[in-house]
Design a protein around this motif. Structure first.
Motif, PDB file in Angstrom:
ATOM      1  N   HIS A 116      12.883   5.571  14.770  1.00  0.00           N
ATOM      2  CA  HIS A 116      11.625   5.753  14.011  1.00  0.00           C
ATOM      3  C   HIS A 116      12.066   6.260  12.632  1.00  0.00           C
ATOM      4  N   ARG A 124       7.510  15.879  22.547  1.00  0.00           N
ATOM      5  CA  ARG A 124       6.700  15.646  23.749  1.00  0.00           C
ATOM      6  C   ARG A 124       7.530  14.873  24.772  1.00  0.00           C
ATOM      7  N   PRO A 127       6.913  15.889  15.846  1.00  0.00           N
ATOM      8  CA  PRO A 127       6.421  14.622  15.266  1.00  0.00           C
ATOM      9  C   PRO A 127       4.957  14.376  15.641  1.00  0.00           C
ATOM     10  N   LEU A 128       4.466  15.076  16.658  1.00  0.00           N
ATOM     11  CA  LEU A 128       3.096  14.944  17.175  1.00  0.00           C
ATOM     12  C   LEU A 128       2.860  13.521  17.732  1.00  0.00           C
ATOM     13  N   PRO A 129       2.011  13.317  18.705  1.00  0.00           N
ATOM     14  CA  PRO A 129       1.095  14.296  19.257  1.00  0.00           C
ATOM     15  C   PRO A 129       1.787  15.304  20.175  1.00  0.00           C
ATOM     16  N   ARG A 137      12.239   8.706  20.310  1.00  0.00           N
ATOM     17  CA  ARG A 137      12.937   7.953  19.254  1.00  0.00           C
ATOM     18  C   ARG A 137      13.059   8.769  17.973  1.00  0.00           C
ATOM     19  N   THR A 138      12.148   9.724  17.764  1.00  0.00           N
ATOM     20  CA  THR A 138      12.219  10.475  16.499  1.00  0.00           C
ATOM     21  C   THR A 138      13.501  11.308  16.441  1.00  0.00           C
ATOM     22  N   ARG A 150       5.197  -1.522  14.623  1.00  0.00           N
ATOM     23  CA  ARG A 150       5.542  -0.676  15.780  1.00  0.00           C
ATOM     24  C   ARG A 150       5.491  -1.553  17.023  1.00  0.00           C
ATOM     25  N   GLN A 183       7.926  11.867  26.895  1.00  0.00           N
ATOM     26  CA  GLN A 183       7.324  10.556  26.611  1.00  0.00           C
ATOM     27  C   GLN A 183       6.817   9.873  27.892  1.00  0.00           C
TER      28      GLN A 183
END
Ligand code: ASP
Length: 330
Positions: free
Chosen positions: A157, A251, A289-291, A190-191, A129, A253
């Motif tokens: 991701h 979230r 995807p959390l958090p 990115r998710t 990462r 970012q």
């Protein structure tokens, strides 16, 4: 003068006894979802399903005994790093954890290629990462061992997208014909970049709901448009929620904003509450995807449609499958 060849070349044909030479993905990098076809996903999900059954039956087993994973994280992580560790250990392998690069030679100024070339002397696969887009691809150019992209800045991701798709498939039983609504920070998240691309292999409809400054990047909309995927952008959830089969919340970012005041102005733009859920389908699932940092109220957790905790568990099985595959054991 005697010449000698290196013990093995990049992404080497060197294969210890017992490895499956013809196994799909053997020795390959996992860098972007763009590398997958639908048949690859079916294969990965088949293996992930077997991993689930094995974990439920025996907890851990020795498929990757003697193999070592280097977990190299230049950005914070809870789920990705610990699920890869758990995946490797449940398969009987072991892990070199480098979660705090500031305690490694990176803080002395070591370059990414040199760090990678170091770790691959000790490990069989590297999970990376990094804050920069393309860092995993760069690492893969130098590495002889497989590199798995665990998030490259605002880029991709891919393993998260694979687990997201495995979640949808496991929970809804199908991908074709569904409507997925992505909500929140679609610019820096990115998710969602990886997930939108991966979903475009199926017959899906995508809704993007975000504040104006956090819209899905135009190049991704264009990419999916070229594949004739129906997509639409909104600044409110209400019009699209009732038709959605998946609500994928993200979230905002914080770490990608130069101006924290701008972050403050958009961070609370969308909050899912039990009232929001009244207008959703009975079989819709909520993913994240959390958090989470406030986008989904904790009172939603008890709703059976809240799939975000189950999603983490699906991630373990997908990551077990990927490790077994790139190491030639699945
Ligand atoms: N854990 C995810 C990621 O690393 C999502 C997030 O941080 O918001 O991209």
């Amino acid at each position: 003068m005697a010449t000698f060849s290196p013990p093995f070349r990049r992404k080497s044909p060197y294969m210890p006894f017992g490895d499956q030479r013809n196994a799909p993905f053997y020795g390959r990098d996992i860098l972007s979802v763009k590398q997958f076809k639908r048949s690859d996903l079916e294969y990965i999900f088949g293996v992930a399903h077997e991993m689930r059954e094995m974990v439920e039956r025996v907890g851990s087993f020795d498929l990757l005994k003697g193999k070592i994973l280097a977990n190299l994280f230049y950005e914070p992580s809870t789920r990705t790093s610990s699920s890869f560790t758990s995946a490797m250990e449940r398969l009987g392998g072991s892990v070199i954890p480098i979660n705090e690069v500031r305690y490694s030679s990176v803080s002395k100024g070591e370059s990414l290629p040199d760090t990678i070339r170091t770790l691959e002397c000790y490990a069989d696969v590297i999970v990376l990462r990094h804050p920069e887009v393309g860092a995993s691809a760069l690492a893969a150019q130098y590495a002889r061992k497989p590199i798995i992209n665990a998030g490259d800045g605002v880029g991709e991701h891919p393993t998260q997208a694979l687990l997201d798709l495995f979640t949808i498939f496991s929970e809804l039983g199908q991908m074709d014909g569904i409507t997925v609504t992505m909500l929140g920070d679609l610019k820096y998240g990115r998710t969602v970049h990886s997930l939108a691309r991966l979903l475009s292999l199926y017959d899906v409809r995508l809704n993007y709901v975000s504040p104006d400054i956090l819209r899905m990047p135009p190049e991704i909309i264009q990419e999916l448009g070229d594949k004739s995927i129906p997509q639409a952008e909104f600044d409110a959830l209400e019009p699209v929620l009732p038709q959605s089969d998946v609500l994928y919340v993200t979230r905002v970012q914080k770490e990608r904003f130069e101006d924290q005041q701008v972050y403050e102005s958009v961070k609370g733009a969308f909050i899912i509450t039990p009232e929001t859920m009244h207008n959703a389908k009975e079989r819709m699932i909520v993913m994240h995807p959390l958090p989470r940092v406030g986008e989904i109220h904790m009172d939603v957790d008890a709703d059976p449609r809240a799939a975000y905790f189950r999603q983490m568990e699906y991630g373990l099985y997908v990551r077990m499958a990927l490790l077994a595959m790139v190491l030639g054991k699945a």
